[in-house]
Design a protein around this motif. Structure first.
Motif, PDB file in Angstrom:
ATOM      1  N   ALA A  20       0.769  -1.261  -0.281  1.00  0.00           N
ATOM      2  CA  ALA A  20       0.193  -0.111  -0.062  1.00  0.00           C
ATOM      3  C   ALA A  20       0.938   1.407   0.094  1.00  0.00           C
ATOM      4  O   ALA A  20       1.808   1.370   0.768  1.00  0.00           O
ATOM      5  N   THR A  21       0.501   2.161  -0.949  1.00  0.00           N
ATOM      6  CA  THR A  21       1.286   3.493  -0.949  1.00  0.00           C
ATOM      7  C   THR A  21       0.761   4.569  -0.272  1.00  0.00           C
ATOM      8  O   THR A  21      -0.477   4.444   0.507  1.00  0.00           O
ATOM      9  N   HIS A  22       1.192   5.590  -0.156  1.00  0.00           N
ATOM     10  CA  HIS A  22       0.748   6.743   0.765  1.00  0.00           C
ATOM     11  C   HIS A  22      -0.545   7.301   0.067  1.00  0.00           C
ATOM     12  O   HIS A  22      -1.507   7.645   0.356  1.00  0.00           O
ATOM     13  N   ALA A  23      -0.524   7.101  -1.431  1.00  0.00           N
ATOM     14  CA  ALA A  23      -1.683   7.621  -2.325  1.00  0.00           C
ATOM     15  C   ALA A  23      -2.738   6.579  -1.844  1.00  0.00           C
ATOM     16  O   ALA A  23      -3.966   7.071  -1.902  1.00  0.00           O
ATOM     17  N   ASP A  24      -2.517   5.231  -1.757  1.00  0.00           N
ATOM     18  CA  ASP A  24      -3.647   4.243  -1.435  1.00  0.00           C
ATOM     19  C   ASP A  24      -4.250   4.696   0.114  1.00  0.00           C
ATOM     20  O   ASP A  24      -5.343   4.480   0.235  1.00  0.00           O
ATOM     21  N   MET A  25      -3.371   5.002   0.965  1.00  0.00           N
ATOM     22  CA  MET A  25      -3.701   5.298   2.452  1.00  0.00           C
ATOM     23  C   MET A  25      -4.631   6.740   2.306  1.00  0.00           C
ATOM     24  O   MET A  25      -5.451   6.945   2.954  1.00  0.00           O
ATOM     25  N   LYS A  26      -4.355   7.764   1.561  1.00  0.00           N
ATOM     26  CA  LYS A  26      -5.048   8.923   1.264  1.00  0.00           C
ATOM     27  C   LYS A  26      -6.455   8.622   0.768  1.00  0.00           C
ATOM     28  O   LYS A  26      -7.481   9.058   1.101  1.00  0.00           O
ATOM     29  N   LYS A  27      -6.340   7.810  -0.163  1.00  0.00           N
ATOM     30  CA  LYS A  27      -7.682   7.246  -0.999  1.00  0.00           C
ATOM     31  C   LYS A  27      -8.504   6.459   0.034  1.00  0.00           C
ATOM     32  O   LYS A  27      -9.664   6.724   0.149  1.00  0.00           O
ATOM     33  N   LEU A  28      -8.073   5.636   0.909  1.00  0.00           N
ATOM     34  CA  LEU A  28      -8.759   5.018   1.827  1.00  0.00           C
ATOM     35  C   LEU A  28      -9.361   5.923   2.896  1.00  0.00           C
ATOM     36  O   LEU A  28     -10.536   5.618   3.228  1.00  0.00           O
ATOM     37  N   CYS A  29      -8.628   6.743   3.277  1.00  0.00           N
ATOM     38  CA  CYS A  29      -9.021   7.941   4.437  1.00  0.00           C
ATOM     39  C   CYS A  29     -10.098   8.833   3.569  1.00  0.00           C
ATOM     40  O   CYS A  29     -11.145   9.083   4.371  1.00  0.00           O
ATOM     41  N   TYR A  30     -10.014   9.074   2.613  1.00  0.00           N
ATOM     42  CA  TYR A  30     -10.813  10.061   1.836  1.00  0.00           C
ATOM     43  C   TYR A  30     -12.438   9.352   1.563  1.00  0.00           C
ATOM     44  O   TYR A  30     -13.390   9.755   1.647  1.00  0.00           O
ATOM     45  N   GLU A  31     -12.211   8.066   1.193  1.00  0.00           N
ATOM     46  CA  GLU A  31     -13.482   7.175   0.994  1.00  0.00           C
ATOM     47  C   GLU A  31     -14.129   6.920   2.568  1.00  0.00           C
ATOM     48  O   GLU A  31     -15.226   7.234   2.432  1.00  0.00           O
ATOM     49  N   ALA A  32     -13.117   6.970   3.504  1.00  0.00           N
ATOM     50  CA  ALA A  32     -14.034   6.850   4.830  1.00  0.00           C
ATOM     51  C   ALA A  32     -14.542   8.176   5.153  1.00  0.00           C
ATOM     52  O   ALA A  32     -15.735   8.053   5.984  1.00  0.00           O
ATOM     53  N   LYS A  33     -14.129   9.213   4.912  1.00  0.00           N
ATOM     54  CA  LYS A  33     -14.638  10.473   5.150  1.00  0.00           C
ATOM     55  C   LYS A  33     -16.150  10.537   4.417  1.00  0.00           C
ATOM     56  O   LYS A  33     -16.912  10.957   4.780  1.00  0.00           O
TER      57      LYS A  33
END
Length: 239
Positions: A21-34
């Motif tokens: 998992a990349t930083h971009a993947d983590m940002k996407k995960l958090c964006y979707e969670a929000k």
């Protein structure tokens, strides 16, 4: 109980535990969670600081996985990693039990491990979830783990990591819930990829669902409600 779309979303631990998992993947995960108002993002411990910053100012938790996915760390290591995750912003903990000691019927070890993990989490007022990894356990071992949990009182017992030979099964959720009753909640995780599977786990007694398909599931439930002309779905538990 009637569940609105948001009620369903708040059952979901939105998950990305992949090693690449990349930083971009983590940002996407958090964006979707929000965007979907999920309850938590489920991530590897080392991502705690990064994700907690992404979620700052929201009511979405950062859930660190400890001793993931094998559980083959000492109690001291698991406790240290838990403290480190909390220090770096994690406010929920999911840890994997030592299956070797369970297989050896070393129940005192299992209870001590669980007690120490629960104590450090509750000292910081955060939930502790105990991952059984049911695919490697007999029904009697699942039951024994649930009995220990009923005594120690973690916040959740959890079916699976999603990295074992199989994931959550309805019959296992029902078994776990039948033992702990209302004392401990049950989290189903692993292989839950569509809305039918999701609803089956909720009916079986799961009050938290760990999955990477949360967006797909919520969108499907949204369409189902729209097609049926309803704003909620009545779920009757079967355990």
């Amino acid at each position: 109980m009637k569940y609105t779309l948001d009620d369903f979303a708040r059952l979901i631990d939105h998950t990305n535990l992949h090693a690449d998992a990349t930083h971009a993947d983590m940002k996407k995960l958090c964006y979707e969670a929000k965007k979907y108002h999920f309850k938590m993002v489920a991530i590897n411990q080392v991502q705690s600081a990064f994700c907690s910053k992404q979620l700052a100012g929201t009511d979405i938790d950062t859930g660190a996985a400890i001793a993931f996915p094998l559980g083959q760390q000492s109690i001291a290591s698991k406790v240290f990693d838990t403290k480190d995750a909390i220090k770096n912003g994690a406010n929920e903990i999911d840890y994997v039990i030592n299956i070797t000691e369970l297989k050896a019927k070393n129940y005192d070890y299992i209870k001590d491990e669980m007690t120490q993990m629960v104590d450090v989490c509750h000292e910081h007022h955060i939930p502790c979830k105990v991952i059984f990894e049911n695919c490697y356990l007999t029904k009697d071992e699942i039951k024994k783990m649930a009995e220990i949990a009923k005594e120690v009182k973690p916040d959740f017992i959890k079916t699976s990591t999603g990295f074992g030979t199989s994931g959550a099964k309805v019959e296992d959720v029902k078994l776990m819930k039948s033992v702990v009753g209302d004392t401990v909640q049950v989290k189903a995780a692993g292989g839950i990829r569509n809305s039918d599977d999701f609803l089956a786990m909720v009916r079986a007694g799961a009050t938290r669902i760990g999955c990477s398909a949360g967006v797909k599931i919520i969108e499907a439930l949204k369409q189902r409600m729209k097609d049926d002309g309803v704003t909620s779905i009545d779920i009757k538990t079967e355990y």
